[in-house]
Design an enzyme around this catalytic site. Structure first.
Site, PDB file in Angstrom:
ATOM      1  N   ILE A  13      23.259 -84.010 -43.117  1.00 18.45           N
ATOM      2  CA  ILE A  13      23.625 -85.359 -42.659  1.00 18.45           C
ATOM      3  C   ILE A  13      22.567 -85.888 -41.709  1.00 18.45           C
ATOM      4  CG2 ILE A  13      25.314 -86.794 -41.478  1.00 18.45           C
ATOM      5  CD1 ILE A  13      27.494 -84.923 -42.316  1.00 18.45           C
ATOM      6  N   HIS A 175      41.390 -88.853 -39.838  1.00 19.63           N
ATOM      7  CA  HIS A 175      40.508 -88.461 -40.942  1.00 19.63           C
ATOM      8  C   HIS A 175      40.955 -87.098 -41.449  1.00 19.63           C
ATOM      9  CE1 HIS A 175      36.991 -88.191 -43.400  1.00 19.63           C
ATOM     10  NE2 HIS A 175      36.456 -87.195 -42.724  1.00 19.63           N
TER      11      HIS A 175
END
Length: 316
Positions: A13, A175
């Site tokens: 990422i 989430h």
């Protein structure tokens, strides 16, 4: 004067974040990681693409956390990624300790930065980050809703055979597996998804399967990769948030933000639609919910509260 963007975590990422930041010419980059050589190597590789891509920004790789000093934006991906068979919640203790340390570093070196956390379990980690960094709550957010909404848009576009750019939707809540896709606020080219269902363009059973696939979207990628987790879409989602802040776009985005006296919450981090501009989270948008959506949101809130209580005990 160019902006300074620090990326903490130089894995998949982090490297993708750096690449997107340079391609969009958002500012100079400091790429930080505890692993010797990794941020330096990625920084050198990215720098050598400057002549091809034509970006004017610099990128530095380092193991020195003090290099984040005076950053305008900090994006955090540091921590263990999910592995097959793991839930986001399984990462709580290890990643909680990592985020606490980073929070203290932010407090010391760049207390005026806009900070985006990507590390899982997301809602608990952004809580830890704000608690130890002492950042104003409007300057500390978590990236989750943008990613989950993007996944939902993609699945709907494939099933309905329409352009993904015509789909507007978002998710609420934590989430995790209890996130709440907002069917009542989903439109295709301005036409409500409910109209598509009523006209039998798509059965509700398929919509429910899409919602379930969205909730499990990260886990599906983890199983396919076998080693590691999603990184392209998470990086794109975080950059959209950073861009909204740096360019004062006043963009409406679903993010893990600090909610107080809205949605029945006294005060906690939770995924909600917010306006992001140059002041950070400038407004939290409260939408009307159906009774079933309220019940799903309560379940998500309870799940996040459990993680927050657990991580508080661990870090004490």
């Amino acid at each position: 004067m160019k902006k300074k963007i620090t990326l903490i975590g130089a894995g998949n990422i982090g490297g993708t974040l750096a690449h997107l930041t340079l391609l969009k010419k958002l500012g100079d980059i400091v790429l930080i990681d505890v692993m010797k050589g990794m941020p330096q190597g990625k920084a050198l590789d990215l720098s050598q693409s400057a002549a091809v891509e034509g970006f004017p920004c610099n990128v530095e790789g380092t193991n020195d956390f003090s290099k984040m000093k005076n950053s305008d934006v900090v994006i955090i991906t540091a921590g263990l990624p999910r592995q097959p068979g793991m839930s986001r919640d399984d990462l709580l203790e290890t990643n909680g300790k990592i985020i606490k340390k980073i929070g203290l570093d932010i407090k010391k070196y760049c207390p005026k930065a806009f900070v985006i956390c990507i590390t899982n379990p997301l809602d608990a980690m952004v809580y830890v980050l704000q608690k130890y960094s002492k950042l104003p709550v409007e300057k500390c957010v978590g990236m989750a809703g943008v990613l989950d909404s993007s996944r939902l848009k993609y699945f709907l576009s494939v099933e309905l055979n329409v352009s993904i750019n015509d789909i507007q939707t978002f998710v609420l809540g934590g989430h995790g597996d209890d996130m709440v896709p907002m069917v009542n606020y989903t439109t295709i080219g301005g036409i409500s998804l409910l109209d598509f269902i009523k006209k039998k363009k798509i059965p509700i059973s398929k919509i429910n399967k899409i919602f379930d696939r969205t909730r499990m979207g990260g886990g599906e990628i983890v199983r396919l990769l076998q080693r590691g987790s999603a990184f392209y879409a998470p990086a794109s989602s975080a950059i959209q948030m950073a861009e909204a802040y740096l360019l004062d776009q006043k963009k409406l985005l679903p993010c893990a933000a600090f909610i107080k006296n809205k949605y029945g919450l006294k005060s906690m981090y939770m995924g909600m639609p917010v306006i992001i501009g140059s002041k950070g989270v400038e407004e939290i948008i409260e939408v009307s919910l159906s009774s079933s959506e309220k019940n799903m949101l309560k379940k998500s809130i309870k799940s996040v509260q459990g993680l927050v209580s657990a991580v508080d005990k661990i870090l004490k």
